[in-house]
Write an enzyme that holds these catalytic residues in place. Structure first.
Site, mmCIF file in Angstrom:
data_model
loop_
_atom_site.group_PDB
_atom_site.id
_atom_site.type_symbol
_atom_site.label_atom_id
_atom_site.label_comp_id
_atom_site.label_asym_id
_atom_site.label_seq_id
_atom_site.Cartn_x
_atom_site.Cartn_y
_atom_site.Cartn_z
ATOM 1 N N GLY A 1 -9.815 -6.887 -2.084
ATOM 2 C CA GLY A 1 -10.089 -7.931 -1.089
ATOM 3 C C GLY A 1 -9.614 -9.294 -1.542
ATOM 4 N N GLY B 1 -13.973 -2.717 -0.237
ATOM 5 C CA GLY B 1 -15.262 -2.082 0.043
ATOM 6 C C GLY B 1 -15.586 -0.995 -0.963
ATOM 7 N N ARG C 1 0.826 -1.218 0.000
ATOM 8 C CA ARG C 1 0.000 0.000 0.000
ATOM 9 C C ARG C 1 0.858 1.264 0.000
ATOM 10 N NH1 ARG C 1 -5.055 -1.755 3.865
ATOM 11 N NH2 ARG C 1 -6.114 -2.899 2.222
ATOM 12 N N LYS D 1 -21.620 -14.600 0.500
ATOM 13 C CA LYS D 1 -23.069 -14.452 0.679
ATOM 14 C C LYS D 1 -23.765 -13.668 -0.431
ATOM 15 C CE LYS D 1 -23.394 -14.623 5.672
ATOM 16 N NZ LYS D 1 -23.666 -13.815 6.852
HETATM 17 P P1 AMP Z 1 -16.212 -12.732 0.103
HETATM 18 O O1 AMP Z 1 -15.463 -12.130 1.242
HETATM 19 O O2 AMP Z 1 -17.696 -12.658 0.227
HETATM 20 O O3 AMP Z 1 -15.705 -12.272 -1.254
HETATM 21 O O4 AMP Z 1 -15.891 -14.293 0.194
HETATM 22 C C1 AMP Z 1 -14.615 -14.795 -0.069
HETATM 23 C C2 AMP Z 1 -14.469 -16.133 0.584
HETATM 24 O O5 AMP Z 1 -15.405 -17.028 0.031
HETATM 25 C C3 AMP Z 1 -13.112 -16.744 0.371
HETATM 26 O O6 AMP Z 1 -12.450 -16.819 1.607
HETATM 27 C C4 AMP Z 1 -13.411 -18.111 -0.198
HETATM 28 O O7 AMP Z 1 -12.641 -19.138 0.420
HETATM 29 C C5 AMP Z 1 -14.862 -18.319 0.170
HETATM 30 N N1 AMP Z 1 -15.521 -19.284 -0.709
HETATM 31 C C6 AMP Z 1 -15.501 -19.314 -2.045
HETATM 32 N N2 AMP Z 1 -16.179 -20.387 -2.490
HETATM 33 C C7 AMP Z 1 -16.639 -21.037 -1.415
HETATM 34 C C8 AMP Z 1 -17.412 -22.213 -1.213
HETATM 35 N N3 AMP Z 1 -17.861 -22.940 -2.250
HETATM 36 N N4 AMP Z 1 -17.709 -22.600 0.057
HETATM 37 C C9 AMP Z 1 -17.257 -21.875 1.109
HETATM 38 N N5 AMP Z 1 -16.528 -20.741 0.993
HETATM 39 C C10 AMP Z 1 -16.217 -20.329 -0.256
#
Ligand code: AMP
Length: 422
Positions: free
Chosen positions: A366, A389, A37, A213
């Protein structure tokens, strides 16, 4: 881009108050573990110095606690001890190594001593202020604190994309007291790429969303459905879509409130004639473990007791073919648990395909940025965002306070709010 940029300013002899994102990962003793950064801001920092300007840099670091909220003396001491590791001194050391010059670190952000040090600056000199979040006025966007910060510069430059979605004193309030507020090179680049996706994308425009999610990304998906030609879904959120389609998903992640959302998204995609691509096969495991037993199954045949942790080979081909026929791809969220080698294949294949094609690839910050970096492919992407974000909020179509606050170029509107505020 129609906001003032750092290279629109006359900087000779001027003091530039620059908000940077030096919120770096640290070792336990506070020293800098990763200076990415800091490096990201070097282009703007060096430019100011080359132009004969003086620099006052400010940033937050971590999440300092509030000793006044401690329930007792012991708790107060613990908060103060932790806050001491969030002082900017190690960051100043890392910056000194990179600029090879004199960086003066001050122990405060405001006050007579700070103002005197700033007044004594010579062209090319750099001051780094203390952690802005040591001041309660920072997150509250307190006008008094913002006005005190504004006294420290002739012009303001924002080069902290990671924080432009927050209306804090050092990102937004301060601009109310400055005649000119401009985007640094880092922020200008982010605005240019996201501005292009939002306003004038080269088509076909494909969005790939993964991660955990659906409910977290609902507004992004809704906004993207107004923009994209194709939407591809992977990651844990896929299983909420499969559930919404009436399929069994075994022990895969389910975002219960997201099921209705997934229904709505599928309907919206149809209404808007957006091609919605869901994987047709998945890699399932009998435990959330890199060494679990694994098999690849059709999405309609996920066995009870197994969980989907990556997209399957057929889906990888389908997604990669779509990417190859696109002109612009926006990607936010890994398609599998890329942190485990055995479930990183999908995410890696997507990254390699993007790297090997001449498509304009825009990678959200991220986890997605972490994934392409882990594969050593970050520099093969057109743009890897420095703000998780902030990039999501850009794609949601929101007005980002730290960008909206920058001075419009004469005769121009504001590109970061998609015309909403004009
Ligand atoms: P996010 O912070 O919402 O972008 O989520 C990212 C995280 O989702 C990462 O740490 C991935 O390991 C996790 N992820 C991706 N695919 C899956 C899956 N099929 N089941 C559980 N976690 C997952």
């Amino acid at each position: 881009m129609n906001k003032l940029r750092i290279d629109d300013l006359d900087l000779r002899g001027k003091t530039v108050l620059m908000r940077v994102d030096f919120n770096v990962p640290q070792h336990d003793d506070g020293t800098v573990r990763d200076d990415t950064r800091i490096r990201a801001a070097l282009k703007s920092i060096n430019y100011v110095r080359e132009q004969g300007g003086k620099l006052v840099l400010m940033s937050h670091l971590g999440r300092p606690g509030d000793p006044d909220k401690a329930a007792n003396e012991a708790e107060r001491a613990a908060i103060e001890k932790r806050n001491a590791t969030l002082k900017m001194d190690p960051v100043a050391d890392a910056l000194r190594n990179l600029v090879g010059g004199n960086v003066m670190k001050l122990d405060a952000c405001t006050g007579a001593e700070v103002e005197a040090a700033v007044a004594a600056l010579q062209p090319g000199d750099i001051i780094l202020l203390e952690n802005t979040r040591f001041y309660k006025g920072e997150k509250k966007n307190d006008p008094k604190f913002a006005a005190q910060l504004a006294k420290l510069g002739d012009v303001y430059v924002s080069d902290a994309f990671g924080t432009v979605h927050r209306a804090h004193a050092s990102t937004e309030g301060v601009t109310r007291h400055m005649k000119q507020s401009a985007a640094g090179f880092l922020v200008a680049r982010e605005m240019a790429y996201f501005g292009q996706v939002l306003n004038n994308p080269e088509r076909p425009l494909v969005a790939l969303l993964g991660g955990s999610k659906v409910s977290d990304k609902i507004t992004v998906i809704e906004n993207l459905l107004n923009l994209v030609d194709t939407l591809m879904i992977g990651g844990a959120m896929l299983f909420t879509f499969l559930k919404a389609k009436g399929l069994e998903i075994g022990d895969s992640n389910l975002d219960e409130p997201g099921v209705d959302v997934a229904h709505k998204i599928m309907e919206m995609a149809e209404e808007k004639a957006v091609k919605l691509l869901l994987p047709v096969d998945v890699v399932v495991a009998d435990a959330f473990d890199n060494n679990a037993n694994i098999q690849t199954v059709k999405v309609s045949a996920i066995p009870a007791g197994w969980r989907g942790l990556d997209i399957g080979a057929e889906s990888i081909n389908m997604f990669c073919d779509e990417i190859k026929s696109a002109r612009t791809v926006v990607w936010n969220g890994p398609v599998g648990v890329f942190e485990f080698e055995n479930f990183a294949k999908g995410t890696r294949a997507i990254a390699e395909t993007l790297a090997g094609s001449d498509v304009i690839s825009i990678i959200g910050g991220g986890d997605t940025a972490a994934a392409v970096t882990q594969f050593g492919l970050a520099d093969k992407m057109s743009h890897v965002s420095t703000g998780g974000g902030a990039s999501l909020e850009m794609l949601e179509g929101k007005t980002l306070p730290g960008l909206a606050a920058l001075t419009d170029k004469p005769g121009d509107g504001c590109c970061c709010c998609q015309g909403k505020d004009q």
